[in-house]
Design a protein around this motif. Sequence first.
Motif, short mmCIF file in Angstrom:
data_model
loop_
_atom_site.label_atom_id
_atom_site.label_comp_id
_atom_site.label_asym_id
_atom_site.label_seq_id
_atom_site.Cartn_x
_atom_site.Cartn_y
_atom_site.Cartn_z
N CYS A 167 0.81 -1.23 -0.14
CA CYS A 167 -0.01 0.19 0.13
C CYS A 167 0.85 1.15 -0.01
O CYS A 167 0.50 2.08 -0.58
CB CYS A 167 -0.94 0.04 1.27
N GLY A 168 2.17 1.11 0.71
CA GLY A 168 3.00 2.30 0.71
C GLY A 168 3.66 2.31 -0.85
O GLY A 168 3.76 3.47 -1.20
N SER A 169 3.63 1.36 -1.71
CA SER A 169 4.10 1.49 -2.83
C SER A 169 3.09 2.28 -3.71
O SER A 169 3.29 3.05 -4.65
CB SER A 169 4.35 0.13 -3.54
N TYR A 170 1.68 1.96 -3.54
CA TYR A 170 0.80 2.78 -4.28
C TYR A 170 0.83 4.17 -3.79
O TYR A 170 0.27 5.00 -4.86
CB TYR A 170 -0.63 2.02 -3.73
N THR A 171 0.82 4.53 -2.54
CA THR A 171 1.08 5.77 -2.32
C THR A 171 2.15 6.59 -3.04
O THR A 171 1.94 7.62 -3.69
CB THR A 171 1.31 5.98 -1.02
N PHE A 172 3.38 5.81 -3.49
CA PHE A 172 4.59 6.22 -4.16
C PHE A 172 3.87 6.47 -5.54
O PHE A 172 4.24 7.55 -5.85
CB PHE A 172 5.54 5.10 -3.93
N GLY A 173 3.36 5.57 -6.08
CA GLY A 173 2.86 5.72 -7.49
C GLY A 173 1.72 6.93 -7.61
O GLY A 173 1.94 7.46 -8.53
N ASN A 174 1.03 6.94 -6.78
CA ASN A 174 -0.05 8.01 -6.63
C ASN A 174 0.42 9.33 -6.52
O ASN A 174 0.09 10.20 -7.24
CB ASN A 174 -1.05 7.49 -5.49
N ALA A 175 1.52 9.22 -6.04
CA ALA A 175 2.33 10.77 -5.54
C ALA A 175 2.94 11.33 -7.00
O ALA A 175 2.90 12.38 -7.58
CB ALA A 175 3.34 10.64 -4.50
N VAL A 176 3.74 10.31 -7.60
CA VAL A 176 4.39 10.53 -8.99
C VAL A 176 3.45 10.77 -9.64
O VAL A 176 3.80 11.68 -10.76
CB VAL A 176 5.17 9.25 -9.32
N GLY A 177 2.14 9.94 -9.93
CA GLY A 177 1.56 10.21 -10.95
C GLY A 177 0.70 11.52 -11.07
O GLY A 177 -0.15 11.71 -11.73
N TYR A 178 0.51 12.21 -9.82
CA TYR A 178 -0.35 13.36 -9.69
C TYR A 178 -0.10 14.39 -10.50
O TYR A 178 -1.16 15.14 -11.02
CB TYR A 178 -0.48 13.56 -8.14
N SER A 179 1.19 14.74 -10.89
CA SER A 179 1.30 16.20 -11.51
C SER A 179 0.98 16.27 -12.96
O SER A 179 0.66 17.33 -13.22
CB SER A 179 2.89 16.55 -11.23
N SER A 180 0.86 15.33 -13.66
CA SER A 180 0.70 15.29 -15.09
C SER A 180 -1.02 15.54 -15.19
O SER A 180 -1.19 16.47 -16.06
CB SER A 180 1.26 13.91 -15.72
N PRO A 181 -1.77 14.73 -14.72
CA PRO A 181 -3.08 15.07 -15.00
C PRO A 181 -3.63 16.20 -14.15
O PRO A 181 -4.86 16.91 -14.49
CB PRO A 181 -3.91 13.93 -14.31
N ALA A 182 -3.13 16.78 -12.91
CA ALA A 182 -3.48 18.05 -12.38
C ALA A 182 -3.06 19.17 -12.94
O ALA A 182 -3.34 20.27 -12.48
CB ALA A 182 -2.88 17.87 -10.92
N GLU A 183 -2.05 19.07 -13.93
CA GLU A 183 -1.34 20.36 -14.23
C GLU A 183 -2.24 21.58 -14.79
O GLU A 183 -2.15 22.71 -14.29
CB GLU A 183 -0.37 20.10 -15.50
N SER A 184 -3.09 21.19 -15.85
CA SER A 184 -3.95 22.20 -16.38
C SER A 184 -4.84 22.88 -15.26
O SER A 184 -5.05 24.16 -15.19
CB SER A 184 -4.67 21.68 -17.63
N GLY A 185 -5.51 21.95 -14.55
CA GLY A 185 -6.50 22.67 -13.52
C GLY A 185 -5.65 23.36 -12.43
O GLY A 185 -6.26 24.36 -12.08
N ILE A 186 -4.70 23.26 -11.90
CA ILE A 186 -3.94 24.05 -11.08
C ILE A 186 -3.51 25.27 -11.65
O ILE A 186 -3.72 26.13 -11.10
CB ILE A 186 -2.79 23.20 -10.38
N GLU A 187 -2.97 25.09 -12.89
CA GLU A 187 -2.63 26.38 -13.38
C GLU A 187 -3.74 27.34 -13.77
O GLU A 187 -3.71 28.57 -13.48
CB GLU A 187 -1.92 26.21 -14.69
#
Length: 463
Positions: free
Chosen positions: A34-54
Amino acid sequence: MEEGARTTTRTALLSESSSTTTLNLVLSTLVATCGSYTFGNAVGYSSPAESGIEDDLGLNTAEYSIFGSILTIGAMLGAVFSGKIADFIGRRGAMGVSEIICILGWLAILFSKDAWWLDIGRFLVGCGIGVLSYVVPVYIAEITPKNVRGTFTSFSQLMIGFGQALTFLTGSLVNWRTLALIGIIPCLVHLLGLFLVPESPRWLAKCGRIKEFEAVLQFLRGENADISQEAADIIEYTENIQWISEDGILYLFQRKYAYSILVGVGLMVFQQLGGLNGFTFYTSVIFESAGFSSKLGTIAAAVVQILMTVLGVLFIDKCGRRPLLLISVAGTCLGCFLTGLSFFLQDLQSGKELIPILVLIGVLVFLGSFQLGLAGIPWIIMSEIFPINIMVSAGSLVTFVSWVGAWIIAVTFNFSFGWSTAGTFFIFAGICGVGILFIAKLVPETKGRALEEIQISITHSLQ
């Protein structure tokens, strides 16, 4: 006499029981990953969130690049202290502390009103996953018998892949704040799950808690399993190696540890400098630059990564670490070359119809090949090759090097991409090519060998 004792020890270590897989072992592994899932979730966050945050917070490209890359700075800090934390409060305690830090980070992102709070949150998440990236594979390697260690440890990478892929997919359906809220869920699941699983038996043996060590080993191997030989081997090795009090950074630079340090650090260098964070953090940018749908490309990348990670899990204890690593690095080299070739054709204004498809193939070949072996096997080997007396310092050093490499690519990719799109990927291809030679010449095969057996053979190979 000394050489005879070493031979006797090696022979005894070969007798480690090839225990059957038990429900308790599976549960403990699943909770850890589950800790590895947390890792992957964190790494994968920035790409789909980019346009919304900007759009919502008015960040420009430079500010968002800081947000994306500050994760790796936090992870570097977490990596520096990961070994000490895991050694002081145990593997299970280290995972718990890491998840609490990650939850605080996700909450800061969720409620952020400006770039400052975004960066604080991302930094905290980075600190948490920096520790998790070390302690999860170490914990799994220490609880599993040798005959299934590779398969079970590679579940860690499978969950990282799932975390990234599902974050990509979910991010295309919900806004960035909701995506941050969803990021808290695996942290909570992991925290609660830690109450159901035991501490690492090898850590307990190192601390001299022999009764607890034997009880945990019996719990993991099964009620009716004969653990006497395995327990004796672990205790003997731990007692012998603890006479050598050499757990410090300066002690790593001795001739007898040179080979294991070179292998551990080298694998992390080639894992990161081959362009991983360029492909994962800026997947959408790469597809859009080539005229391909970023949403369709991201979905395809997520599916391919999951499929190839599953293949890696299935074959790691059948084919071995080295063959999968060689295939994986060769594939990443080809993927970088194809991606670079597509942008080279774009610069020449040639083959316009071919460019989007060629970029898609290149990205998918890179990401799929990476997930097959290079994503997880360096972490597996890191958890296998270091003797217990230098595990804390060596593991922290290797994890730190990995995150430094990740930070270098995350920070420089936008600039190099603007300088020469094709040249960037050709450089990555060249680094991957050198990685093939490194693995072929230096990386040992560790499949089917007890941890103590591997560590003794590596330590004495240079003496």
